[in-house]
Design an enzyme around this catalytic site. Structure first.
Site, PDB file in Angstrom:
ATOM      1  N   GLU A   1       0.684  -1.153  -0.152  1.00 54.81           N
ATOM      2  CA  GLU A   1      -0.132  -0.015   0.156  1.00 54.81           C
ATOM      3  C   GLU A   1       0.928   1.418  -0.153  1.00 54.81           C
ATOM      4  OE1 GLU A   1      -4.078  -1.372   1.963  1.00 54.81           O
ATOM      5  OE2 GLU A   1      -2.687  -0.571   3.434  1.00 54.81           O
TER       6      GLU A   1
ATOM      7  N   GLU B   1      -6.678  -7.642  -1.208  1.00 49.13           N
ATOM      8  CA  GLU B   1      -7.434  -7.370   0.126  1.00 49.13           C
ATOM      9  C   GLU B   1      -8.711  -7.041   0.237  1.00 49.13           C
ATOM     10  OE1 GLU B   1      -5.319  -4.956   2.957  1.00 49.13           O
ATOM     11  OE2 GLU B   1      -3.192  -5.729   2.426  1.00 49.13           O
TER      12      GLU B   1
END
Length: 638
Positions: free
Chosen positions: A122, A278
């Site tokens: 991320e 995710e």
């Protein structure tokens, strides 16, 4: 391992935050415990997406080299205790991270579980930009490479204004806190540099793992549609596009924004299947109010990703933590254990997905596209504009939602991309555009395309300097009009509109004093200072048509217009009719097989007209016309 088999797990993303566990002290590595996990996964036929562990440095690095810590624009040091506490430009951070990745890749090269590399994590989530002296020096080097000489920088940044002329690159700083507005071109270039600095970290690690494992594909998990990181600049460096998706169950429109995000992920890979890396099995932990996903919603939202091109359904996290910041973030195995609704639902979905191998590799096809450019996004949302509340994502969703509601599949593309495959292209607010990109859009229309352009587009060049020749100069001939003045509305203000077909409507947020130069008005302002002036126009150009919206019509009218424009462009919906709240897409396999996805986002059952000859992929029979509340139908089309 037994629970993973029960849940249908076939891949795990492993080791994302394990740096401090494998290197507890500088240069002292212990992979023994990690070996056992890798081996057990291999023994149970679970593939590993192996993370490089560099997303969160251990506390000892900050003690050893405090210069690796990032600083905010006001000079505040961001200390350890959370995650991502590193300056992306720090050579010391990169040295330690690179050494870890080298050890990791050498150790697990050839391991039977290794299927994919997960670089970082991320990027830009918590530290998207660093303003320290190390970053300042890196920014100066980036500017030297971009402009060659300082005279080129002064020209690009319009530094004659406010006595900002630079005599040497060493005088240039990041846009730190100052007494007034920062130079807009400086702000824009620092955004570009910051995204590139993060990309350099990624590429450093990619080069290391590629050296050890040349045949193992590489990815990183892109976070939502994240402003600080230019996904288009990163996409070509990924072997597969991966995405982290966290829609809010409290948001009644969350599934529309999720669809937009998924369409971008698919488009970044050129239409190739992507990975849902995710999602939450139920609730997250980081919003003000963290709602769980009600019964059926996790399944529905998982299938939504598949319907829009994903070939995976992964979750964060496997087992719910007892402590730490994400102890209340849901997991496949929650605190309640396996006798829980969450574990039952993820296990049931795992079994379902195992029975759908024919969907793997199939692609979603789109005849419409929506334009997004990160540089324009960054420039649009700087200060000292006619209005400072223009938001790119809000604009994009205002234009995307009517297409979603009309079941028109839409790619999300860069404005410089090849647009020839699309019959309709929508440009929500392309404030910044260079000459080559503008020419690409003009050529698209001249060649027969239908282009929809909204206000405050084509205003500045790549250095945030006004295009001269009357707004919007690059598109003035294309649109058959020029804009004399911007006329942003008051906060929460509205302006009445009248369409030439008799429909009355409302404009919001913005208006413009424009004069037509060949364009046909489709609507006029009927109140305020602009009463009687054109508000929406249509202009044939070459073999195509360009439409212009000088305000943002109310949602009902925006839907009416985009459906009308799509029909004129001969862009058909996936289904001509369906109840509100029903999503419809089609995936096509290499052998020509086509799979229709129907997703009912309503909390009640609906009747959907399914095309004749369709067969449910699970039963082989004709699908029932009634789709259950939060239900999913997948049918092979005849």
């Amino acid at each position: 391992m037994a629970l993973m088999r029960e849940a249908g797990v076939t891949m795990v993303s492993l080791g994302i935050f394990s740096w401090a566990n494998v290197e507890a002290r500088p240069g002292e590595y212990d992979f023994g415990w990690f070996d056992r996990v890798m081996d057990r996964l291999a023994d149970n036929d679970v593939a590993v997406c192996l993370a490089t562990m560099t997303a969160s440095p251990p506390p000892w690095l900050a003690k050893l080299a405090p210069e690796t810590l990032p600083r905010g624009a006001d000079g505040t040091v961001l200390w350890p205790g959370g995650r991502q506490h590193y300056c992306p430009s720090s050579p010391v951070y990169r040295e330690h991270a690179g050494r870890l990745v080298d050890r990791l890749a050498a150790r697990y090269a050839g391991h039977p579980a290794l299927a994919l590399w997960h670089i970082g994590n991320e990027y830009g989530c918590h530290v998207s930009a660093c303003y320290c002296d190390v970053s300042a020096a890196a920014f100066q080097d980036w500017l030297r490479a971009r402009y060659g000489g300082v005279d080129g920088l002064n020209e690009a940044w319009s530094t004659a204004f406010w006595s900002q002329r630079y005599d040497d690159f060493d005088e240039v700083l990041p846009p730190r806190v100052n007494p007034a507005f920062a130079n807009p071109a400086q702000q824009l270039d620092f955004q570009r540099f910051s995204s590139d600095a993060l990309l350099d970290c990624f590429l450093m690690e990619k080069e290391i793992v590629r050296r050890h494992t040349p045949d193992v594909p590489v990815t990183t998990n892109l976070l939502s549609v994240w402003k600080p990181v230019d996904f288009f600049a990163w996409a070509s460096h990924q072997d597969v596009i991966s995405h982290d998706s966290y829609p809010d169950p409290h948001d009644p429109a969350a599934h529309v924004e999720a669809a937009y995000n998924y369409d971008l992920m698919r488009s970044l890979g050129g239409g190739a299947p992507w990975l849902l890396m995710e999602q939450a099995p139920s609730a997250v932990n980081w919003r003000d109010r963290n709602a769980p996903k009600g019964p059926g919603r996790m399944r529905l939202w998982s299938y939504q990703a598949i319907a829009r091109g994903s070939d995976s359904v992964l979750y964060f996290q496997w087992r719910q933590s007892r402590g730490g910041a994400e102890r209340f973030h849901s997991a496949m195995v929650p605190h309640a254990g396996t006798s829980s609704r969450t574990f039952r639902e993820v296990s049931a979905l795992g079994a379902e997905l195992a029975g759908l191998p024919e969907l793997l590799g199939s692609r979603v096809e789109a005849e419409a596209a929506l334009v997004l450019d990160w540089s324009s996004w960054w420039a649009l949302e700087t200060d000292s504009h006619p209005a400072t509340d223009l938001r790119q994502q809000e604009a994009n969703l205002a234009h995307y939602r009517p297409l979603w509601e009309s079941r028109i599949t839409t790619d999300v593309v860069h404005p410089a991309a090849d647009l020839s495959a699309y019959k309709l292209v929508v440009v929500p607010n392309l404030y910044l555009v260079d000459e080559a990109t503008a020419a690409n859009l003009v050529a698209y229309v001249r060649g027969g395309g239908h282009l929809v352009v909204s206000f405050f587009s084509g205003i500045v060049d790549e250095c945030d300097r006004i295009h001269l020749g009357g707004y919007p100069a690059p598109f003035r001939e294309l649109l058959g009009l020029h804009v004399e003045e911007f006329w942003p509305l008051a906060h929460d203000g509205e302006v009445p509109l009248a369409l030439t077909d008799g429909h009355t409507a409302t404009g919001t947020l913005w208006s413009e004093w424009l004069t037509v130069e060949g364009a046909e008005p489709l609507a006029t302002f009927t109140g305020g200072e602009l009463a009687g002036r054109p508000a929406i126009t249509r202009h044939p150009h070459g073999d195509g048509v360009a439409y212009y919206l000088a305000t943002r019509p109310d949602p009902t009218t925006m839907g009416l217009l985009l459906r009308r424009f799509a029909a004129e462009a001969a862009v058909p919906p996936v289904l001509p009719t369906a109840p509100a709240g029903v999503e419809a897409t089609v995936r096509r396999a290499e052998d020509g097989s086509r799979y229709l996805f129907l997703l009912n986002h309503n909390p009640f059952a609906v009747t959907v007209p399914v095309p004749a000859g369709a067969r449910d992929v699970r039963t082989g029979s004709a699908p029932e016309p009634e789709v259950a509340a939060r239900g999913v139908v997948i049918a092979r089309l005849g």
